[in-house]
Write an enzyme that holds these catalytic residues in place. Sequence first.
Site, PDB file in Angstrom:
ATOM      1  N   GLY A  63     121.688  48.874 -63.224  1.00  0.00           N
ATOM      2  CA  GLY A  63     122.442  49.606 -61.967  1.00  0.00           C
ATOM      3  C   GLY A  63     121.688  50.401 -60.696  1.00  0.00           C
ATOM      4  O   GLY A  63     121.352  51.330 -60.256  1.00  0.00           O
ATOM      5  N   ASN A  72     121.978  48.754 -57.850  1.00  0.00           N
ATOM      6  CA  ASN A  72     123.185  48.624 -56.888  1.00  0.00           C
ATOM      7  C   ASN A  72     124.037  49.661 -56.497  1.00  0.00           C
ATOM      8  O   ASN A  72     124.627  50.319 -55.519  1.00  0.00           O
ATOM      9  CB  ASN A  72     124.070  47.453 -56.562  1.00  0.00           C
ATOM     10  CG  ASN A  72     123.256  46.151 -56.183  1.00  0.00           C
ATOM     11  OD1 ASN A  72     122.896  45.746 -55.207  1.00  0.00           O
ATOM     12  ND2 ASN A  72     122.896  44.930 -57.478  1.00  0.00           N
ATOM     13  N   ILE A 104     135.321  40.006 -67.951  1.00  0.00           N
ATOM     14  CA  ILE A 104     136.267  39.378 -66.469  1.00  0.00           C
ATOM     15  C   ILE A 104     137.621  40.438 -66.838  1.00  0.00           C
ATOM     16  O   ILE A 104     137.874  40.857 -67.441  1.00  0.00           O
ATOM     17  CB  ILE A 104     136.444  38.017 -67.204  1.00  0.00           C
ATOM     18  CG1 ILE A 104     135.645  36.561 -67.313  1.00  0.00           C
ATOM     19  CG2 ILE A 104     137.986  37.432 -67.400  1.00  0.00           C
ATOM     20  CD1 ILE A 104     135.741  35.697 -68.539  1.00  0.00           C
ATOM     21  N   LEU A 105     137.811  40.346 -65.592  1.00  0.00           N
ATOM     22  CA  LEU A 105     138.764  41.138 -64.366  1.00  0.00           C
ATOM     23  C   LEU A 105     140.442  39.911 -64.705  1.00  0.00           C
ATOM     24  O   LEU A 105     139.698  38.769 -64.452  1.00  0.00           O
ATOM     25  CB  LEU A 105     138.877  41.659 -63.602  1.00  0.00           C
ATOM     26  CG  LEU A 105     137.558  42.552 -63.179  1.00  0.00           C
ATOM     27  CD1 LEU A 105     137.396  43.324 -62.119  1.00  0.00           C
ATOM     28  CD2 LEU A 105     137.661  44.157 -64.368  1.00  0.00           C
ATOM     29  N   ASN A 135     132.339  42.395 -54.985  1.00  0.00           N
ATOM     30  CA  ASN A 135     131.497  42.059 -55.101  1.00  0.00           C
ATOM     31  C   ASN A 135     130.877  41.826 -54.773  1.00  0.00           C
ATOM     32  O   ASN A 135     130.135  41.607 -53.706  1.00  0.00           O
ATOM     33  CB  ASN A 135     132.183  41.202 -55.977  1.00  0.00           C
ATOM     34  CG  ASN A 135     131.319  40.283 -56.970  1.00  0.00           C
ATOM     35  OD1 ASN A 135     130.587  41.413 -58.188  1.00  0.00           O
ATOM     36  ND2 ASN A 135     131.028  39.430 -57.037  1.00  0.00           N
ATOM     37  N   HIS A 159     126.729  39.407 -54.957  1.00  0.00           N
ATOM     38  CA  HIS A 159     126.187  37.768 -55.407  1.00  0.00           C
ATOM     39  C   HIS A 159     124.817  37.542 -55.046  1.00  0.00           C
ATOM     40  O   HIS A 159     124.806  38.288 -53.837  1.00  0.00           O
ATOM     41  CB  HIS A 159     127.121  36.687 -55.947  1.00  0.00           C
ATOM     42  CG  HIS A 159     126.963  35.813 -56.444  1.00  0.00           C
ATOM     43  ND1 HIS A 159     126.997  35.617 -57.226  1.00  0.00           N
ATOM     44  CD2 HIS A 159     126.653  34.228 -55.909  1.00  0.00           C
ATOM     45  CE1 HIS A 159     126.335  34.072 -57.975  1.00  0.00           C
ATOM     46  NE2 HIS A 159     125.907  33.563 -56.870  1.00  0.00           N
ATOM     47  N   GLU A 202     120.748  42.793 -51.176  1.00  0.00           N
ATOM     48  CA  GLU A 202     121.698  43.251 -51.742  1.00  0.00           C
ATOM     49  C   GLU A 202     121.331  45.362 -51.587  1.00  0.00           C
ATOM     50  O   GLU A 202     123.035  45.290 -51.548  1.00  0.00           O
ATOM     51  CB  GLU A 202     120.969  43.078 -53.702  1.00  0.00           C
ATOM     52  CG  GLU A 202     121.163  41.771 -54.021  1.00  0.00           C
ATOM     53  CD  GLU A 202     121.841  41.542 -54.981  1.00  0.00           C
ATOM     54  OE1 GLU A 202     122.162  42.018 -56.291  1.00  0.00           O
ATOM     55  OE2 GLU A 202     120.654  40.772 -55.541  1.00  0.00           O
TER      56      GLU A 202
HETATM   57  C1  GRF Z   1     122.648  42.305 -59.315  1.00  0.00           C
HETATM   58  O1  GRF Z   1     121.701  40.773 -59.235  1.00  0.00           O
HETATM   59  C2  GRF Z   1     124.083  42.053 -58.478  1.00  0.00           C
HETATM   60  O2  GRF Z   1     123.431  40.977 -57.350  1.00  0.00           O
HETATM   61  C3  GRF Z   1     124.216  40.556 -59.616  1.00  0.00           C
HETATM   62  O3  GRF Z   1     124.037  41.827 -60.911  1.00  0.00           O
HETATM   63  C4  GRF Z   1     123.264  41.868 -60.099  1.00  0.00           C
HETATM   64  C5  GRF Z   1     123.502  43.708 -61.055  1.00  0.00           C
HETATM   65  O4  GRF Z   1     122.157  44.615 -60.884  1.00  0.00           O
HETATM   66  N1  GRF Z   1     126.651  41.302 -59.699  1.00  0.00           N
HETATM   67  P1  GRF Z   1     121.921  45.885 -61.095  1.00  0.00           P
HETATM   68  O5  GRF Z   1     122.989  46.504 -62.655  1.00  0.00           O
HETATM   69  O6  GRF Z   1     122.996  46.578 -59.792  1.00  0.00           O
HETATM   70  O7  GRF Z   1     120.977  46.677 -60.868  1.00  0.00           O
END
Ligand code: GRF
Length: 207
Positions: A12, A14, A93-94, A108, A110, A181
């Site tokens: 988590g 992000n 998966i959704l 999302n 990526h 990110e």
């Molecule tokens: C991140 O690299 C994001 O881009 C991908 O999953 C990872 C999640 O990391 N979709 P975190 O749980 O937010 O640390």
Amino acid sequence: MLNIAVLVSGGGTNLQALLDAQARGEIPEGKISVVVASKPGVFALERAEKAGVEALVVARKDYPDTGAFCDALREALQARGIGLVVLAGFLSILNGDFIRAYENKIINIHPSLIPSFCGKGFYGLKVHEEALERGVKVTGATVHFVNEGADEGPIILQKAVAIQEGDTPELLQKRVMEEAEWKLLPQAVALFCAGKLKVEGRRVHIV
Ligand code: GRF
């Protein structure tokens, strides 16, 4: 105020970037109302609790199939009046019903510049391993709306990150998170909540 749900499956970081942005007042038109984890015990749940945000577990393994899991998830979000769903390292998966119920309302993040290094199987360290293996000089991150294709939805924001000599997948993953990110995701969420994202076909206009 738009109610936001953040869906997680892991550490988590992000999610933390979103919580920090909210605390700094950078998402004035939105409120992170609930964090939903697809498995119990993940660290993201502790981050939510620490920030005073409801932490909910809707465990994939408690349901017989994707359909039943997605229905439970949808009910939980609808009960909370959620207007934006953020996938922040969400690995379950959704299904189509869920995605259609929140059309152009699911975002999302990526860890590459889509359409490179994306699609089925491209998650976690694999994305960065493939980028290094291919020898690209620039990678980055992409925030996009979720449609029924894998990493194929309309692109909202992208940010480039340079590959450096001596990079390993782990080092690159960390730099992409720090430089791209954790900045892009809160920005995209703030733009969405402010009503500034207009989707036209595959394109997103920032108005
Ligand atoms: C991140 O690299 C994001 O881009 C991908 O999953 C990872 C999640 O990391 N979709 P975190 O749980 O937010 O640390």
